[in-house]
Design a protein around this motif. Structure first.
Motif, PDB file in Angstrom:
ATOM      1  N   THR A 104       1.609  -2.583   2.062  1.00 19.88           N
ATOM      2  CA  THR A 104       0.940  -3.264   3.162  1.00 19.88           C
ATOM      3  C   THR A 104       1.339  -2.618   4.486  1.00 19.88           C
ATOM      4  O   THR A 104       2.384  -1.963   4.584  1.00 19.88           O
ATOM      5  N   LYS A 105       0.503  -2.818   5.480  1.00 21.42           N
ATOM      6  CA  LYS A 105       0.799  -2.268   6.806  1.00 21.42           C
ATOM      7  C   LYS A 105       2.134  -2.821   7.316  1.00 21.42           C
ATOM      8  O   LYS A 105       2.944  -2.086   7.881  1.00 21.42           O
ATOM      9  N   LYS A 106       2.363  -4.080   7.080  1.00 23.02           N
ATOM     10  CA  LYS A 106       3.614  -4.724   7.516  1.00 23.02           C
ATOM     11  C   LYS A 106       4.828  -4.052   6.839  1.00 23.02           C
ATOM     12  O   LYS A 106       5.811  -3.741   7.496  1.00 23.02           O
ATOM     13  N   ALA A 107       4.727  -3.828   5.553  1.00 16.30           N
ATOM     14  CA  ALA A 107       5.838  -3.191   4.822  1.00 16.30           C
ATOM     15  C   ALA A 107       6.079  -1.768   5.327  1.00 16.30           C
ATOM     16  O   ALA A 107       7.233  -1.354   5.501  1.00 16.30           O
ATOM     17  N   ARG A 108       4.999  -1.030   5.569  1.00 19.78           N
ATOM     18  CA  ARG A 108       5.155   0.338   6.082  1.00 19.78           C
ATOM     19  C   ARG A 108       5.824   0.335   7.449  1.00 19.78           C
ATOM     20  O   ARG A 108       6.704   1.152   7.723  1.00 19.78           O
ATOM     21  N   LEU A 109       5.452  -0.598   8.312  1.00 19.01           N
ATOM     22  CA  LEU A 109       6.071  -0.690   9.626  1.00 19.01           C
ATOM     23  C   LEU A 109       7.551  -1.048   9.519  1.00 19.01           C
ATOM     24  O   LEU A 109       8.387  -0.487  10.225  1.00 19.01           O
ATOM     25  N   GLU A 110       7.878  -1.981   8.633  1.00 14.13           N
ATOM     26  CA  GLU A 110       9.279  -2.378   8.442  1.00 14.13           C
ATOM     27  C   GLU A 110      10.134  -1.222   7.950  1.00 14.13           C
ATOM     28  O   GLU A 110      11.316  -1.122   8.265  1.00 14.13           O
ATOM     29  N   LEU A 111       9.526  -0.318   7.168  1.00 12.49           N
ATOM     30  CA  LEU A 111      10.256   0.833   6.633  1.00 12.49           C
ATOM     31  C   LEU A 111      10.206   2.039   7.562  1.00 12.49           C
ATOM     32  O   LEU A 111      10.789   3.082   7.260  1.00 12.49           O
ATOM     33  N   GLY A 112       9.517   1.910   8.661  1.00 12.43           N
ATOM     34  CA  GLY A 112       9.393   3.018   9.613  1.00 12.43           C
ATOM     35  C   GLY A 112       8.468   4.114   9.142  1.00 12.43           C
ATOM     36  O   GLY A 112       8.633   5.279   9.498  1.00 12.43           O
ATOM     37  N   LEU A 113       7.472   3.751   8.329  1.00 16.83           N
ATOM     38  CA  LEU A 113       6.527   4.731   7.781  1.00 16.83           C
ATOM     39  C   LEU A 113       5.220   4.734   8.539  1.00 16.83           C
ATOM     40  O   LEU A 113       4.711   3.768   8.958  1.00 16.83           O
TER      41      LEU A 113
END
Length: 113
Positions: A104-113
């Motif tokens: 998800t976009k949220k997960a990618r943002l949390e991981l710095g991706l």
């Protein structure tokens, strides 16, 4: 590329965690909780490939369908030491990108991706 070098390289990628569900000498590398590489204690490596890369590498006999991962472009090589370091690093990085893109976009943002 040596077995230990594959492990070190995988851990340099963003948002990576490692688990050892199959024993102390096998590593499962994940991004956002999703597997992108499995490094076996036998020196083999399973990674996710694009459709084009999967078709090309399996048709050439360089890789084969990953055992226990029959769908979704998962390929396996018996021995990581037979690969050019840069070529294998590129394939692993691409596997990481493919799996991360499915988060998800949220997960990618949390991981710095």
């Amino acid at each position: 590329m040596q077995h230990g070098q594959v492990e070190v390289f995988c851990l340099t990628l963003k948002g990576v965690s490692v688990e050892r569900p199959f024993g102390p000498d096998s590593q499962t590398f994940k991004v956002g909780g999703k597997i992108f590489a499995i490094l076996g204690d036998d020196g083999g490596l399973s990674i996710k490939l694009s459709e084009v890369a999967y078709a090309a590498l399996t048709e050439l006999g360089v890789m084969r369908r990953a055992p226990y991962l029959p769908r979704g472009g998962w390929a396996y090589t018996d021995d990581v030491t037979g690969w050019d370091d840069q070529e294998l690093s590129d394939l692993i990085a691409r596997s990481h990108e493919l799996v991360a893109a499915g988060l998800t976009k949220k997960a990618r943002l949390e991981l710095g991706l």
